[in-house]
Design a protein around this motif. Structure first.
Motif, PDB file in Angstrom:
ATOM      1  N   ASN A 109       0.801  -1.231   0.000  1.00 28.89           N
ATOM      2  CA  ASN A 109       0.000   0.000   0.000  1.00 28.89           C
ATOM      3  C   ASN A 109       0.831   1.277   0.000  1.00 28.89           C
ATOM      4  O   ASN A 109       0.330   2.329  -0.416  1.00 28.89           O
ATOM      5  CB  ASN A 109      -0.920   0.014   1.225  1.00 28.89           C
ATOM      6  N   VAL A 110       2.064   1.195   0.477  1.00 19.08           N
ATOM      7  CA  VAL A 110       2.888   2.404   0.537  1.00 19.08           C
ATOM      8  C   VAL A 110       4.029   2.355  -0.484  1.00 19.08           C
ATOM      9  O   VAL A 110       5.026   3.063  -0.343  1.00 19.08           O
ATOM     10  CB  VAL A 110       3.439   2.633   1.965  1.00 19.08           C
ATOM     11  N   GLN A 111       3.855   1.534  -1.525  1.00 17.27           N
ATOM     12  CA  GLN A 111       4.856   1.436  -2.588  1.00 17.27           C
ATOM     13  C   GLN A 111       4.291   1.884  -3.936  1.00 17.27           C
ATOM     14  O   GLN A 111       4.816   1.521  -4.987  1.00 17.27           O
ATOM     15  CB  GLN A 111       5.363  -0.010  -2.691  1.00 17.27           C
ATOM     16  N   LEU A 112       3.235   2.675  -3.911  1.00 18.31           N
ATOM     17  CA  LEU A 112       2.633   3.163  -5.151  1.00 18.31           C
ATOM     18  C   LEU A 112       3.526   4.200  -5.813  1.00 18.31           C
ATOM     19  O   LEU A 112       4.141   5.030  -5.144  1.00 18.31           O
ATOM     20  CB  LEU A 112       1.261   3.784  -4.856  1.00 18.31           C
ATOM     21  N   THR A 113       3.588   4.158  -7.142  1.00 15.92           N
ATOM     22  CA  THR A 113       4.375   5.142  -7.890  1.00 15.92           C
ATOM     23  C   THR A 113       3.451   6.217  -8.459  1.00 15.92           C
ATOM     24  O   THR A 113       2.242   6.017  -8.604  1.00 15.92           O
ATOM     25  CB  THR A 113       5.129   4.469  -9.046  1.00 15.92           C
ATOM     26  N   GLU A 114       4.045   7.353  -8.789  1.00 20.33           N
ATOM     27  CA  GLU A 114       3.263   8.409  -9.434  1.00 20.33           C
ATOM     28  C   GLU A 114       2.728   7.935 -10.779  1.00 20.33           C
ATOM     29  O   GLU A 114       1.650   8.368 -11.213  1.00 20.33           O
ATOM     30  CB  GLU A 114       4.110   9.669  -9.593  1.00 20.33           C
ATOM     31  N   ALA A 115       3.453   7.037 -11.434  1.00 19.28           N
ATOM     32  CA  ALA A 115       2.988   6.516 -12.726  1.00 19.28           C
ATOM     33  C   ALA A 115       1.690   5.742 -12.561  1.00 19.28           C
ATOM     34  O   ALA A 115       0.749   5.894 -13.358  1.00 19.28           O
ATOM     35  CB  ALA A 115       4.055   5.634 -13.350  1.00 19.28           C
ATOM     36  N   ILE A 116       1.610   4.893 -11.529  1.00 19.40           N
ATOM     37  CA  ILE A 116       0.389   4.114 -11.287  1.00 19.40           C
ATOM     38  C   ILE A 116      -0.791   5.055 -11.057  1.00 19.40           C
ATOM     39  O   ILE A 116      -1.878   4.880 -11.629  1.00 19.40           O
ATOM     40  CB  ILE A 116       0.571   3.187 -10.068  1.00 19.40           C
ATOM     41  N   ILE A 117      -0.581   6.070 -10.217  1.00 18.11           N
ATOM     42  CA  ILE A 117      -1.661   7.015  -9.888  1.00 18.11           C
ATOM     43  C   ILE A 117      -2.002   7.881 -11.091  1.00 18.11           C
ATOM     44  O   ILE A 117      -3.175   8.077 -11.433  1.00 18.11           O
ATOM     45  CB  ILE A 117      -1.248   7.890  -8.697  1.00 18.11           C
ATOM     46  N   GLY A 118      -0.976   8.392 -11.749  1.00 18.84           N
ATOM     47  CA  GLY A 118      -1.198   9.320 -12.858  1.00 18.84           C
ATOM     48  C   GLY A 118      -1.916   8.686 -14.027  1.00 18.84           C
ATOM     49  O   GLY A 118      -2.821   9.289 -14.618  1.00 18.84           O
ATOM     50  N   VAL A 119      -1.543   7.462 -14.379  1.00 14.98           N
ATOM     51  CA  VAL A 119      -2.203   6.768 -15.494  1.00 14.98           C
ATOM     52  C   VAL A 119      -3.691   6.597 -15.206  1.00 14.98           C
ATOM     53  O   VAL A 119      -4.541   6.772 -16.091  1.00 14.98           O
ATOM     54  CB  VAL A 119      -1.528   5.403 -15.755  1.00 14.98           C
ATOM     55  N   ALA A 120      -4.014   6.264 -13.966  1.00 12.74           N
ATOM     56  CA  ALA A 120      -5.423   6.094 -13.607  1.00 12.74           C
ATOM     57  C   ALA A 120      -6.185   7.410 -13.751  1.00 12.74           C
ATOM     58  O   ALA A 120      -7.268   7.457 -14.361  1.00 12.74           O
ATOM     59  CB  ALA A 120      -5.541   5.567 -12.183  1.00 12.74           C
ATOM     60  N   LEU A 121      -5.625   8.485 -13.216  1.00 14.68           N
ATOM     61  CA  LEU A 121      -6.360   9.748 -13.195  1.00 14.68           C
ATOM     62  C   LEU A 121      -6.470  10.405 -14.572  1.00 14.68           C
ATOM     63  O   LEU A 121      -7.315  11.287 -14.769  1.00 14.68           O
ATOM     64  CB  LEU A 121      -5.723  10.711 -12.193  1.00 14.68           C
ATOM     65  N   THR A 122      -5.648   9.975 -15.527  1.00 15.16           N
ATOM     66  CA  THR A 122      -5.819  10.505 -16.885  1.00 15.16           C
ATOM     67  C   THR A 122      -7.157  10.082 -17.482  1.00 15.16           C
ATOM     68  O   THR A 122      -7.629  10.702 -18.441  1.00 15.16           O
ATOM     69  CB  THR A 122      -4.691  10.038 -17.821  1.00 15.16           C
ATOM     70  N   GLU A 123      -7.784   9.049 -16.911  1.00 16.00           N
ATOM     71  CA  GLU A 123      -9.080   8.586 -17.402  1.00 16.00           C
ATOM     72  C   GLU A 123     -10.248   9.292 -16.712  1.00 16.00           C
ATOM     73  O   GLU A 123     -11.402   9.078 -17.090  1.00 16.00           O
ATOM     74  CB  GLU A 123      -9.205   7.076 -17.201  1.00 16.00           C
ATOM     75  N   ALA A 124      -9.954  10.109 -15.700  1.00 15.54           N
ATOM     76  CA  ALA A 124     -11.012  10.775 -14.939  1.00 15.54           C
ATOM     77  C   ALA A 124     -11.570  11.968 -15.705  1.00 15.54           C
ATOM     78  O   ALA A 124     -10.936  12.509 -16.616  1.00 15.54           O
ATOM     79  CB  ALA A 124     -10.474  11.231 -13.593  1.00 15.54           C
ATOM     80  N   SER A 125     -12.773  12.383 -15.326  1.00 20.64           N
ATOM     81  CA  SER A 125     -13.440  13.522 -15.945  1.00 20.64           C
ATOM     82  C   SER A 125     -13.742  14.578 -14.896  1.00 20.64           C
ATOM     83  O   SER A 125     -13.934  14.257 -13.715  1.00 20.64           O
ATOM     84  CB  SER A 125     -14.762  13.076 -16.594  1.00 20.64           C
ATOM     85  N   PRO A 126     -13.825  15.848 -15.304  1.00 20.74           N
ATOM     86  CA  PRO A 126     -14.198  16.900 -14.351  1.00 20.74           C
ATOM     87  C   PRO A 126     -15.522  16.562 -13.664  1.00 20.74           C
ATOM     88  O   PRO A 126     -16.455  16.077 -14.306  1.00 20.74           O
ATOM     89  CB  PRO A 126     -14.331  18.141 -15.239  1.00 20.74           C
ATOM     90  N   GLY A 127     -15.563  16.793 -12.366  1.00 21.14           N
ATOM     91  CA  GLY A 127     -16.763  16.467 -11.608  1.00 21.14           C
ATOM     92  C   GLY A 127     -16.733  15.104 -10.955  1.00 21.14           C
ATOM     93  O   GLY A 127     -17.554  14.804 -10.085  1.00 21.14           O
ATOM     94  N   ASP A 128     -15.784  14.232 -11.381  1.00 21.04           N
ATOM     95  CA  ASP A 128     -15.591  12.957 -10.696  1.00 21.04           C
ATOM     96  C   ASP A 128     -15.059  13.206  -9.286  1.00 21.04           C
ATOM     97  O   ASP A 128     -14.623  14.315  -8.955  1.00 21.04           O
ATOM     98  CB  ASP A 128     -14.578  12.081 -11.456  1.00 21.04           C
ATOM     99  N   PHE A 129     -15.067  12.163  -8.467  1.00 22.50           N
ATOM    100  CA  PHE A 129     -14.523  12.244  -7.114  1.00 22.50           C
ATOM    101  C   PHE A 129     -13.201  11.490  -7.025  1.00 22.50           C
ATOM    102  O   PHE A 129     -13.063  10.404  -7.583  1.00 22.50           O
ATOM    103  CB  PHE A 129     -15.492  11.618  -6.097  1.00 22.50           C
ATOM    104  N   LEU A 130     -12.235  12.069  -6.312  1.00 19.03           N
ATOM    105  CA  LEU A 130     -11.059  11.332  -5.852  1.00 19.03           C
ATOM    106  C   LEU A 130     -11.232  11.122  -4.357  1.00 19.03           C
ATOM    107  O   LEU A 130     -11.343  12.082  -3.592  1.00 19.03           O
ATOM    108  CB  LEU A 130      -9.766  12.097  -6.111  1.00 19.03           C
ATOM    109  N   LEU A 131     -11.272   9.869  -3.941  1.00 19.39           N
ATOM    110  CA  LEU A 131     -11.389   9.501  -2.533  1.00 19.39           C
ATOM    111  C   LEU A 131     -10.057   8.956  -2.059  1.00 19.39           C
ATOM    112  O   LEU A 131      -9.440   8.137  -2.737  1.00 19.39           O
ATOM    113  CB  LEU A 131     -12.495   8.453  -2.379  1.00 19.39           C
TER     114      LEU A 131
END
Length: 288
Positions: A109-131
């Motif tokens: 859980n504490v070994q996440l890279t910015e690449a893992i997070i960034g690739v996911a959020l590139t699919e997000a749309s305005p108005g979505d939630f980040l929890l």
């Protein structure tokens, strides 16, 4: 849609007559294991609350079944990476009153890279939630990226660290804390929830319900009656259902009410993610 940067744990449960004291060896009456972690719990709760949820996280090889279990519960899993670190796990003891004590190992859980997070959020749309919760790394990067993309940021401040909250305060749209965490944050910052300058703050109060603090003032909500057998995961269930309600277009008051109903059912069950109630169970129980 909800993008949940969250922990995934293997939960080990031990039923005991009372919580162990320092130096005490205590025999457990029973043992079980299942899917857990605040992140996974919240993803399952949100999915069972009829929201579309994509989980961002990491597991070890031995934890591949946790990703499959999340899929079974309706959570999108393409952004759960398998890495060399072991899957996080928690050892949970629950006493006869339903109270618990937990030892947590963060692992992957504490070994996440910015690449893992960034690739996911590139699919997000305005108005979505980040929890997010405080059981992974990468929170500041994720919140900054989400804010730049027009997402609404929800932070469940547990396990509580004042420094972690302080890093995110200017990026948070909704802060969720329990009563103890709210007191710790006030002690650390000198500011009560209403003075934090956030659009919305929800403080859960256990059997007393919760309070919502916004620019319009403060409103309290009573908890629904429940005979608690295990409080593990109740707060995560509340938060997941709260964000699910908001994502589905319900107002804050209606979303809080739904979350309180879900939490009331949850404390009457033993376990974590695997026993989170679905929307139909809530509707049937409360005659909706």
């Amino acid at each position: 849609m909800i993008w949940n940067l969250g922990s995934i744990n293997i939960d080990n449960f031990y039923e005991v007559p009372h919580l162990p004291a320092a130096g005490e060896t205590l025999a457990a009456r029973s043992y079980g294991f299942g899917l857990g972690g605040k992140g996974a719990n919240m993803s399952v709760a949100a999915a069972r609350g009829a929201a579309h949820v994509s989980h961002i996280g990491a597991i070890g090889k031995e934890g591949r079944w946790t990703r499959e279990r999340l899929m079974e519960y309706g959570v999108d899993t393409p952004h759960i990476a398998q890495i060399s670190e072991p899957t996080g796990h928690a050892n949970i003891v629950v006493d006869d009153e339903g109270e618990n004590s937990i030892v947590l190992f963060h692992g992957a859980n504490v070994q996440l890279t910015e690449a893992i997070i960034g690739v996911a959020l590139t699919e997000a749309s305005p108005g979505d939630f980040l929890l997010m919760q405080n059981e992974t790394n990468g929170q500041e990067y994720a919140a900054t990226t989400a804010q730049s993309l027009g997402l609404r940021v929800v932070y469940a401040a547990a396990p509580f660290e004042a420094s972690a909250v302080a890093l995110l305060l200017d990026k948070i749209d909704l802060l969720v804390m329990n009563e103890v965490e709210a007191a710790q944050l006030e002690e650390a910052t000198g500011k009560a929830p209403e003075a934090l300058g956030l659009p919305d703050v929800v403080v859960t109060l256990g059997a007393q319900g919760c309070k919502w603090v916004s620019n319009s003032g403060e409103k309290r909500f009573d908890a629904y009656p429940a005979q608690a057998v295990d409080t593990t995961g109740a707060g995560d269930t509340f938060t997941g259902y709260l964000v699910a309600g908001l994502d589905r277009g319900l107002g804050m008051e209606a979303s809080i009410d739904l979350a309180l109903k879900a939490a009331a059912l949850m404390v009457m069950r033993r376990g974590t993610a695997d026993v989170i109630p679905d929307l139909k169970e809530i509707q049937d129980h409360f005659g909706l």
